[in-house]
Design a protein around this motif. Structure first.
Motif, PDB file in Angstrom:
ATOM      1  N   MET A   1       2.443  -7.026   4.106  1.00  0.00           N
ATOM      2  CA  MET A   1       2.897  -5.862   4.863  1.00  0.00           C
ATOM      3  C   MET A   1       1.755  -4.895   5.145  1.00  0.00           C
ATOM      4  O   MET A   1       0.966  -4.568   4.264  1.00  0.00           O
ATOM      5  N   TYR A   2       1.676  -4.497   6.394  1.00  0.00           N
ATOM      6  CA  TYR A   2       0.827  -3.398   6.836  1.00  0.00           C
ATOM      7  C   TYR A   2       1.563  -2.730   7.994  1.00  0.00           C
ATOM      8  O   TYR A   2       1.623  -3.271   9.090  1.00  0.00           O
ATOM      9  N   LYS A   3       2.198  -1.610   7.711  1.00  0.00           N
ATOM     10  CA  LYS A   3       3.069  -0.944   8.687  1.00  0.00           C
ATOM     11  C   LYS A   3       4.154  -1.917   9.166  1.00  0.00           C
ATOM     12  O   LYS A   3       4.450  -2.023  10.346  1.00  0.00           O
ATOM     13  N   GLY A   4       4.740  -2.635   8.229  1.00  0.00           N
ATOM     14  CA  GLY A   4       5.709  -3.675   8.530  1.00  0.00           C
ATOM     15  C   GLY A   4       5.116  -5.032   8.189  1.00  0.00           C
ATOM     16  O   GLY A   4       3.984  -5.142   7.715  1.00  0.00           O
ATOM     17  N   LEU A   5       5.897  -6.063   8.408  1.00  0.00           N
ATOM     18  CA  LEU A   5       5.418  -7.405   8.112  1.00  0.00           C
ATOM     19  C   LEU A   5       4.263  -7.781   9.044  1.00  0.00           C
ATOM     20  O   LEU A   5       4.314  -7.522  10.243  1.00  0.00           O
ATOM     21  N   VAL A   6       3.231  -8.403   8.479  1.00  0.00           N
ATOM     22  CA  VAL A   6       2.070  -8.823   9.269  1.00  0.00           C
ATOM     23  C   VAL A   6       2.396 -10.143   9.964  1.00  0.00           C
ATOM     24  O   VAL A   6       2.693 -11.139   9.303  1.00  0.00           O
ATOM     25  N   PRO A   7       2.353 -10.189  11.306  1.00  0.00           N
ATOM     26  CA  PRO A   7       2.630 -11.450  12.012  1.00  0.00           C
ATOM     27  C   PRO A   7       1.549 -12.482  11.724  1.00  0.00           C
ATOM     28  O   PRO A   7       0.360 -12.162  11.680  1.00  0.00           O
ATOM     29  N   GLU A   8       1.961 -13.728  11.523  1.00  0.00           N
ATOM     30  CA  GLU A   8       1.004 -14.779  11.206  1.00  0.00           C
ATOM     31  C   GLU A   8       0.150 -15.162  12.406  1.00  0.00           C
ATOM     32  O   GLU A   8      -0.971 -15.649  12.235  1.00  0.00           O
ATOM     33  N   ASP A   9       0.671 -14.970  13.628  1.00  0.00           N
ATOM     34  CA  ASP A   9      -0.042 -15.448  14.812  1.00  0.00           C
ATOM     35  C   ASP A   9      -0.888 -14.377  15.484  1.00  0.00           C
ATOM     36  O   ASP A   9      -1.513 -14.632  16.512  1.00  0.00           O
ATOM     37  N   LYS A  10      -0.932 -13.179  14.923  1.00  0.00           N
ATOM     38  CA  LYS A  10      -1.743 -12.112  15.501  1.00  0.00           C
ATOM     39  C   LYS A  10      -2.920 -11.783  14.593  1.00  0.00           C
ATOM     40  O   LYS A  10      -2.863 -11.967  13.383  1.00  0.00           O
ATOM     41  N   THR A  11      -4.010 -11.287  15.205  1.00  0.00           N
ATOM     42  CA  THR A  11      -5.199 -10.943  14.435  1.00  0.00           C
ATOM     43  C   THR A  11      -5.063  -9.538  13.854  1.00  0.00           C
ATOM     44  O   THR A  11      -4.234  -8.736  14.295  1.00  0.00           O
ATOM     45  N   LEU A  12      -5.901  -9.267  12.863  1.00  0.00           N
ATOM     46  CA  LEU A  12      -5.895  -7.938  12.269  1.00  0.00           C
ATOM     47  C   LEU A  12      -6.297  -6.883  13.290  1.00  0.00           C
ATOM     48  O   LEU A  12      -5.818  -5.746  13.247  1.00  0.00           O
ATOM     49  N   ARG A  13      -7.150  -7.261  14.229  1.00  0.00           N
ATOM     50  CA  ARG A  13      -7.551  -6.314  15.268  1.00  0.00           C
ATOM     51  C   ARG A  13      -6.356  -5.968  16.168  1.00  0.00           C
ATOM     52  O   ARG A  13      -6.171  -4.819  16.554  1.00  0.00           O
ATOM     53  N   GLU A  14      -5.540  -6.978  16.469  1.00  0.00           N
ATOM     54  CA  GLU A  14      -4.400  -6.757  17.362  1.00  0.00           C
ATOM     55  C   GLU A  14      -3.353  -5.835  16.748  1.00  0.00           C
ATOM     56  O   GLU A  14      -2.691  -5.084  17.466  1.00  0.00           O
ATOM     57  N   ILE A  15      -3.192  -5.885  15.426  1.00  0.00           N
ATOM     58  CA  ILE A  15      -2.208  -4.997  14.784  1.00  0.00           C
ATOM     59  C   ILE A  15      -2.868  -3.718  14.280  1.00  0.00           C
ATOM     60  O   ILE A  15      -2.274  -2.973  13.513  1.00  0.00           O
ATOM     61  N   LYS A  16      -4.140  -3.515  14.723  1.00  0.00           N
ATOM     62  CA  LYS A  16      -4.856  -2.249  14.498  1.00  0.00           C
ATOM     63  C   LYS A  16      -5.086  -1.949  13.019  1.00  0.00           C
ATOM     64  O   LYS A  16      -4.859  -0.839  12.544  1.00  0.00           O
ATOM     65  N   VAL A  17      -5.545  -2.972  12.288  1.00  0.00           N
ATOM     66  CA  VAL A  17      -5.944  -2.767  10.892  1.00  0.00           C
ATOM     67  C   VAL A  17      -7.301  -2.075  10.874  1.00  0.00           C
ATOM     68  O   VAL A  17      -8.220  -2.469  11.591  1.00  0.00           O
ATOM     69  N   THR A  18      -7.431  -1.024  10.084  1.00  0.00           N
ATOM     70  CA  THR A  18      -8.672  -0.263  10.000  1.00  0.00           C
ATOM     71  C   THR A  18      -9.330  -0.457   8.648  1.00  0.00           C
ATOM     72  O   THR A  18      -8.693  -0.908   7.692  1.00  0.00           O
ATOM     73  N   SER A  19     -10.604  -0.099   8.571  1.00  0.00           N
ATOM     74  CA  SER A  19     -11.343  -0.249   7.327  1.00  0.00           C
ATOM     75  C   SER A  19     -10.730   0.625   6.240  1.00  0.00           C
ATOM     76  O   SER A  19     -10.372   1.775   6.477  1.00  0.00           O
ATOM     77  N   GLY A  20     -10.596   0.068   5.053  1.00  0.00           N
ATOM     78  CA  GLY A  20      -9.978   0.789   3.943  1.00  0.00           C
ATOM     79  C   GLY A  20      -8.472   0.648   3.901  1.00  0.00           C
ATOM     80  O   GLY A  20      -7.822   1.257   3.045  1.00  0.00           O
ATOM     81  N   ALA A  21      -7.882  -0.157   4.802  1.00  0.00           N
ATOM     82  CA  ALA A  21      -6.429  -0.297   4.863  1.00  0.00           C
ATOM     83  C   ALA A  21      -5.900  -0.967   3.602  1.00  0.00           C
ATOM     84  O   ALA A  21      -6.550  -1.827   3.001  1.00  0.00           O
ATOM     85  N   LYS A  22      -4.695  -0.560   3.218  1.00  0.00           N
ATOM     86  CA  LYS A  22      -4.027  -1.150   2.061  1.00  0.00           C
ATOM     87  C   LYS A  22      -3.024  -2.193   2.551  1.00  0.00           C
ATOM     88  O   LYS A  22      -2.148  -1.892   3.347  1.00  0.00           O
ATOM     89  N   ILE A  23      -3.195  -3.421   2.072  1.00  0.00           N
ATOM     90  CA  ILE A  23      -2.309  -4.521   2.441  1.00  0.00           C
ATOM     91  C   ILE A  23      -1.412  -4.813   1.237  1.00  0.00           C
ATOM     92  O   ILE A  23      -1.890  -5.208   0.179  1.00  0.00           O
ATOM     93  N   MET A  24      -0.114  -4.568   1.400  1.00  0.00           N
ATOM     94  CA  MET A  24       0.830  -4.817   0.328  1.00  0.00           C
ATOM     95  C   MET A  24       1.298  -6.270   0.374  1.00  0.00           C
ATOM     96  O   MET A  24       1.618  -6.799   1.441  1.00  0.00           O
ATOM     97  N   VAL A  25       1.316  -6.900  -0.787  1.00  0.00           N
ATOM     98  CA  VAL A  25       1.790  -8.279  -0.894  1.00  0.00           C
ATOM     99  C   VAL A  25       2.941  -8.309  -1.898  1.00  0.00           C
ATOM    100  O   VAL A  25       2.792  -7.857  -3.035  1.00  0.00           O
ATOM    101  N   VAL A  26       4.073  -8.816  -1.444  1.00  0.00           N
ATOM    102  CA  VAL A  26       5.239  -8.959  -2.313  1.00  0.00           C
ATOM    103  C   VAL A  26       5.585 -10.435  -2.374  1.00  0.00           C
ATOM    104  O   VAL A  26       5.591 -11.122  -1.347  1.00  0.00           O
ATOM    105  N   GLY A  27       5.871 -10.917  -3.562  1.00  0.00           N
ATOM    106  CA  GLY A  27       6.222 -12.324  -3.712  1.00  0.00           C
ATOM    107  C   GLY A  27       6.061 -12.763  -5.142  1.00  0.00           C
ATOM    108  O   GLY A  27       5.425 -12.085  -5.962  1.00  0.00           O
ATOM    109  N   SER A  28       6.653 -13.876  -5.451  1.00  0.00           N
ATOM    110  CA  SER A  28       6.608 -14.424  -6.797  1.00  0.00           C
ATOM    111  C   SER A  28       6.123 -15.862  -6.743  1.00  0.00           C
ATOM    112  O   SER A  28       6.319 -16.561  -5.738  1.00  0.00           O
ATOM    113  N   THR A  29       5.495 -16.281  -7.804  1.00  0.00           N
ATOM    114  CA  THR A  29       5.063 -17.668  -7.889  1.00  0.00           C
ATOM    115  C   THR A  29       6.278 -18.572  -8.037  1.00  0.00           C
ATOM    116  O   THR A  29       7.397 -18.116  -8.323  1.00  0.00           O
TER     117      THR A  29
END
Length: 309
Positions: A128-156
């Motif tokens: 998640m970065y301002k919502g779920l991160v699309p798998e088919d789009k680049t970080l540039r396209e979803i406007k990820v900036t330097s220092g951004a926090k990427i949240m990961v939720v999930g279990s093994t």
């Protein structure tokens, strides 16, 4: 007999200088042919050694551990050379990982990187970065900036197998129970709210569309008592904030057992939605007039796609 005018044991001035001059100006000793060839060979060896010392050290093979030791744990070591990198903070299970990652990489490639760091399979990740991160789009396209926090939720996989009553089973039971009843929007408890009509300040809807969650809270909706309510998704804290005029409830998303929704008859571009906070229907928190384009994004964000595997 000592020279006149110089005391015994003393030399006249200029004697050392004259001796050095004589030694310097002495003609060189003739060199025979064998000595000349030996001197030339020695000079050639010295020249070759000097040239060898100026050559760069041979490059280490790609798999050499010594070469890899220069790459920090957080840097992208797979094809990042010559590409624009962005500094990210990957947060999973209350642990932060500082990572440099190519800005033109896709969400799918980011999941592979997260897998290499956390061991969490991509299929089990909710990134998640301002919502779920699309798998088919680049970080540039979803406007990820330097220092951004990427949240990961999930279990093994082991964590999922250890759960005795998975959430998907609870969702199926709740859905089966709903099918036995009349449509929610026709039930008396909901009609008293819906009969008030659509709020004037409700957010606009887009029928037939699916969009990511907006960066601002969802507002202008009603709760069960007919009061105004807003939903704020705090992805960094993995929390859902339900705010009213009186107070704000901060709910961990893991505590929400299910999310149900149904289109409002006559206004199918809006839904009524409930968050199940406990084991019974009495624990449902109802929200009315949710724009339809955000319904799937809300469910994915709260429950997580990974929970269906």
């Amino acid at each position: 007999m000592a020279a006149a005018g110089a005391p015994d044991g003393m030399e006249e001035p200029g004697m050392d200088t004259e001796a050095e001059t004589v030694a310097t100006e002495a003609p060189p000793r003739p060199v025979n042919c064998l000595e000349a060839e030996a001197a030339a060979g020695a000079a050639a060896e010295d020249s070759g050694a000097a040239r060898g010392s100026l050559q760069p050290a041979p490059a280490q093979p790609p798999g050499d551990p010594a070469a890899q030791a220069s790459v920090s744990n957080g840097e992208d070591a797979g094809g990042g050379a010559g590409r624009e990198l962005v500094d990210l903070k990957i947060i999973w299970n209350k642990t932060k990982h500082d990572v440099k990652f190519p800005l033109d990489s896709t969400g799918s490639e980011l999941k592979q990187k997260i897998h290499s760091i956390t061991g969490l399979p991509p299929a089990m990740q909710k990134v998640m970065y301002k919502g779920l991160v699309p798998e088919d789009k680049t970080l540039r396209e979803i406007k990820v900036t330097s220092g951004a926090k990427i949240m990961v939720v999930g279990s093994t996989i082991n964590d999922v197998l250890a759960v005795n009553t998975p959430k998907d089973a609870a969702q199926q039971d709740a859905k089966a129970e709903e099918n036995k009843k009349e449509p929610l929007c026709r039930q008396k408890q909901h009609r008293k709210v819906l009969d008030k009509g659509k709020p004037e300040d409700v957010m606009p809807s887009v029928k037939g569309a699916q969009e990511r969650l907006p960066t601002v809270p969802l507002s202008g909706m009603y709760n069960k008592s007919g009061g105004k309510v807003r939903l704020t998704f705090k992805l960094e804290q993995d929390q859902l904030w339900i705010g009213t005029k009186e107070r704000t409830e901060k709910l961990p998303m893991g505590s929400i057992k299910n999310v149900v929704s149904e289109p409002i008859e006559g206004h199918e571009d809006y839904h009524m939605m409930a968050f199940q906070l406990g084991p019974t229907e009495a624990s449902y928190y109802w929200v009315y007039w949710v724009p339809t384009q955000y319904v799937d994004a809300i469910k994915d964000t709260v429950l997580g796609k990974w929970q269906y595997f």
